[in-house]
Design a protein around this motif. Structure first.
Motif, PDB file in Angstrom:
ATOM      1  N   SER A 444      -6.771   7.563   3.530  1.00  0.00           N
ATOM      2  CA  SER A 444      -7.069   6.776   2.335  1.00  0.00           C
ATOM      3  C   SER A 444      -5.806   6.093   1.809  1.00  0.00           C
ATOM      4  O   SER A 444      -5.816   4.910   1.466  1.00  0.00           O
ATOM      5  CB  SER A 444      -7.673   7.676   1.254  1.00  0.00           C
ATOM      6  OG  SER A 444      -8.915   8.183   1.648  1.00  0.00           O
ATOM      7  N   VAL A 445      -4.697   6.836   1.759  1.00  0.00           N
ATOM      8  CA  VAL A 445      -3.433   6.259   1.297  1.00  0.00           C
ATOM      9  C   VAL A 445      -2.968   5.177   2.268  1.00  0.00           C
ATOM     10  O   VAL A 445      -2.499   4.111   1.870  1.00  0.00           O
ATOM     11  CB  VAL A 445      -2.366   7.355   1.164  1.00  0.00           C
ATOM     12  CG1 VAL A 445      -1.010   6.738   0.807  1.00  0.00           C
ATOM     13  CG2 VAL A 445      -2.781   8.368   0.103  1.00  0.00           C
ATOM     14  N   ARG A 446      -3.116   5.436   3.577  1.00  0.00           N
ATOM     15  CA  ARG A 446      -2.714   4.453   4.590  1.00  0.00           C
ATOM     16  C   ARG A 446      -3.487   3.144   4.412  1.00  0.00           C
ATOM     17  O   ARG A 446      -2.897   2.052   4.415  1.00  0.00           O
ATOM     18  CB  ARG A 446      -2.958   5.021   5.988  1.00  0.00           C
ATOM     19  CG  ARG A 446      -2.679   4.033   7.103  1.00  0.00           C
ATOM     20  CD  ARG A 446      -2.915   4.658   8.471  1.00  0.00           C
ATOM     21  NE  ARG A 446      -2.658   3.713   9.547  1.00  0.00           N
ATOM     22  CZ  ARG A 446      -3.577   2.917  10.074  1.00  0.00           C
ATOM     23  NH1 ARG A 446      -4.838   2.951   9.624  1.00  0.00           N
ATOM     24  NH2 ARG A 446      -3.257   2.078  11.064  1.00  0.00           N
ATOM     25  N   HIS A 447      -4.805   3.257   4.256  1.00  0.00           N
ATOM     26  CA  HIS A 447      -5.634   2.051   4.119  1.00  0.00           C
ATOM     27  C   HIS A 447      -5.242   1.263   2.866  1.00  0.00           C
ATOM     28  O   HIS A 447      -5.199   0.022   2.879  1.00  0.00           O
ATOM     29  CB  HIS A 447      -7.104   2.433   4.071  1.00  0.00           C
ATOM     30  CG  HIS A 447      -7.607   3.006   5.357  1.00  0.00           C
ATOM     31  ND1 HIS A 447      -8.635   3.925   5.444  1.00  0.00           N
ATOM     32  CD2 HIS A 447      -7.188   2.818   6.626  1.00  0.00           C
ATOM     33  CE1 HIS A 447      -8.840   4.246   6.690  1.00  0.00           C
ATOM     34  NE2 HIS A 447      -7.969   3.594   7.439  1.00  0.00           N
ATOM     35  N   TYR A 448      -4.961   1.981   1.765  1.00  0.00           N
ATOM     36  CA  TYR A 448      -4.566   1.286   0.541  1.00  0.00           C
ATOM     37  C   TYR A 448      -3.263   0.517   0.766  1.00  0.00           C
ATOM     38  O   TYR A 448      -3.146  -0.652   0.382  1.00  0.00           O
ATOM     39  CB  TYR A 448      -4.395   2.287  -0.601  1.00  0.00           C
ATOM     40  CG  TYR A 448      -3.897   1.633  -1.879  1.00  0.00           C
ATOM     41  CD1 TYR A 448      -4.778   1.094  -2.810  1.00  0.00           C
ATOM     42  CD2 TYR A 448      -2.526   1.505  -2.135  1.00  0.00           C
ATOM     43  CE1 TYR A 448      -4.312   0.463  -3.956  1.00  0.00           C
ATOM     44  CE2 TYR A 448      -2.054   0.873  -3.265  1.00  0.00           C
ATOM     45  CZ  TYR A 448      -2.952   0.352  -4.180  1.00  0.00           C
ATOM     46  OH  TYR A 448      -2.502  -0.278  -5.297  1.00  0.00           O
TER      47      TYR A 448
END
Length: 495
Positions: A444-448
């Motif tokens: 999730s952090v990577r995609h953001y």
């Protein structure tokens, strides 16, 4: 005349023989040269059907297909007529296509059922909950039979029943696998009664086990919390065993409470002596513990400074060792080399100064509540204490977008850097669930960050470590809170 008649007869016989040979090879009988061309398409179709699990979801059609295929293969090996072989292969093709059509429908219709079936298999329910597993498998076969027969409604009805049975078999297996062994340990201390030297710790273990069983009964389809409780109960039982044995020995030796405390302090004193510090116990063991932690951090910083000093000295020594005789040509060469070394050292110091400024700007960007910036060699680690997720979830709340924007801005300090997003959890819950959840949160952090920065998807990766890399003890709520974290590792491009 007889000569002409003989020639004509021989010519006619040759034509007839040629025609027989052509007919024999084209539509007569099987030979080894035609096997590959005959069977390669159907064998490819069989592999596709197995990939779609047609043998599981459409056993009748798949079985008929394989029977026709085998009959064709047997006829080929016996050298029978190709027309019949092709007919059997065509039948096999029809059956396989039908089986794959059913499989596509089954994958959608039985989606939750297959998950329950896989979960039951994962805990080996067929071995440990035989009756329930057999009922589940029988009902599953009825669902498959109904779907293959075209009755989707009946198939769904059987599928719902089979899913419940698989979940019950899984739950029954989990109780037998986890609760029964722990219950046996609990019974040992229950039999001790007042002779138990660790009643409070034991009471906590028994209470955790009761909560685990209630959790399993309450939520049979998600047992992560129950498994975490069982794990805690096992720990408290082991803790009980240690305390019970230790207290027993202390009683036998007629130790006082003061003796116990002093003995505990002496263990820490040994550590303090090894670190070269004098521990103070006027604030209890916790105060001494903080003294030890501060000393370790200080030693770590000193060691890094010494390493840098040694590297600099080695560089100077290398320059001095190149000096040789006072020949004018060699002397000039040595002077030139010295200047190069000095210039390189100056450039290195300037690069280090600029890098230190970058690190300082990154550290200044985050408040203590938001995160902590650490160094791992040349890599920068941003430990995001301020980023939290809902229990069991991996969705980023919008209120953390500002914090992630600060993380994004740090990438500007190191163009072309590579980034690793590390997800970590505490030890509550199963190891498998924790690892999956930590990976989902890191994703999730990577995609953001990909969506909101210039870093490409090839530069940033996400890794879930679960509970395997704690930075604090999982025995306290504060420690577990520290372990539930996201670490952003920036790897500068030094090329």
């Amino acid at each position: 005349m007889s000569f002409v008649r003989g020639v004509a007869v021989r010519l006619l016989a040759g034509v007839v023989m040629a025609a027989c040979v052509v007919g024999f090879s084209q539509n007569g009988f099987a030979n080894t040269g035609t096997k590959e061309s005959l069977f390669q398409d159907i064998e490819k179709l069989v592999r596709q059907a197995k990939d779609k699990r047609a043998n599981l979801f459409a056993p009748d059609a798949f079985g008929d297909a394989m029977a026709s295929y085998q009959e064709a293969l047997d006829d080929f090996n016996r050298g029978k007529n190709l027309k019949g072989i092709r007919k059997d292969l065509k039948k096999a093709e029809v059956y396989l296509n039908r089986a794959m059509e059913v499989s596509v429908t089954a994958e959608l219709t039985f989606k939750t059922l297959m998950k329950a079936r896989e979960d039951a298999a994962a805990v080996d329910a067929n071995q440990h909950s035989v009756k329930l597993a057999n009922q589940a498998n029988s009902t599953f076969n009825r669902a498959v039979k109904s779907l293959e027969g075209g009755d989707v409604d009946e198939a769904r009805e059987y599928a719902d029943k089979a899913e419940i049975l698989y979940r019950e078999a899984e739950l029954d297996t989990i109780k037998k696998s986890y609760l029964s062994k722990t219950r046996e340990k609990v019974a040992v201390y229950e039999d001790l009664g007042r002779r138990n030297n660790a009643p409070k710790t034991f009471s906590k273990a028994a209470r955790l086990l009761d909560l685990a069983e209630k959790e399993l009964d309450r939520n049979r389809y998600n047992n992560a919390e129950a498994l975490a409780l069982v794990k805690q109960a096992e720990y408290e039982l082991a803790h009980t065993d240690y305390i019970h044995t230790r207290v027993g020995k202390l009683i036998e030796a007629e130790y006082s409470f003061e003796d116990v405390i002093i003995n505990m302090e002496m263990q820490l004193v040994k550590i303090g002596e090894g670190l070269g510090i004098e521990l103070m116990f006027d604030r209890g063991v916790s105060g001494a513990t903080w003294q030890i932690l501060d000393a370790v951090q200080g030693m770590k910083g000193d060691a890094e400074a010494k390493d840098r000093e040694i590297a600099l000295l080695k560089s100077k020594i290398a320059g001095l060792e190149t000096k040789v005789a006072s020949l004018s040509k060699l002397e000039k060469d040595l002077i030139a080399r010295k200047r190069e070394a000095e210039d390189a050292l100056k450039s290195q110091k300037e690069a280090q100064r600029l890098n230190d400024q970058k690190i300082k700007r990154i550290r200044d960007a985050f408040t203590p509540d938001e995160g902590k910036v650490l160094m791992d060699g040349e890599n920068i680690i941003i430990r995001l204490y301020g980023l939290s997720f809902s229990s069991g979830k991996a969705v980023i709340d919008y209120k953390y977008f500002g914090l992630l924007a600060k993380v994004r801005d740090t990438f500007k300090e190191f163009p072309d850097c590579n980034v690793i997003i590390e997800g970590h959890t505490d030890s509550l819950g199963s190891e498998k669930v924790n690892k999956r959840l930590s990976k989902e949160r890191a994703d999730s952090v990577r995609h953001y960050l990909i969506a909101n920065s210039l870093v490409t998807d090839k530069q940033i990766v996400a890794v879930g470590y679960g509970e395997s890399k704690p930075v604090a003890s999982n025995k306290t709520s504060e420690g577990r809170a520290s372990n539930r974290r996201i670490d952003v590792v920036i790897i500068p491009n030094r090329g």
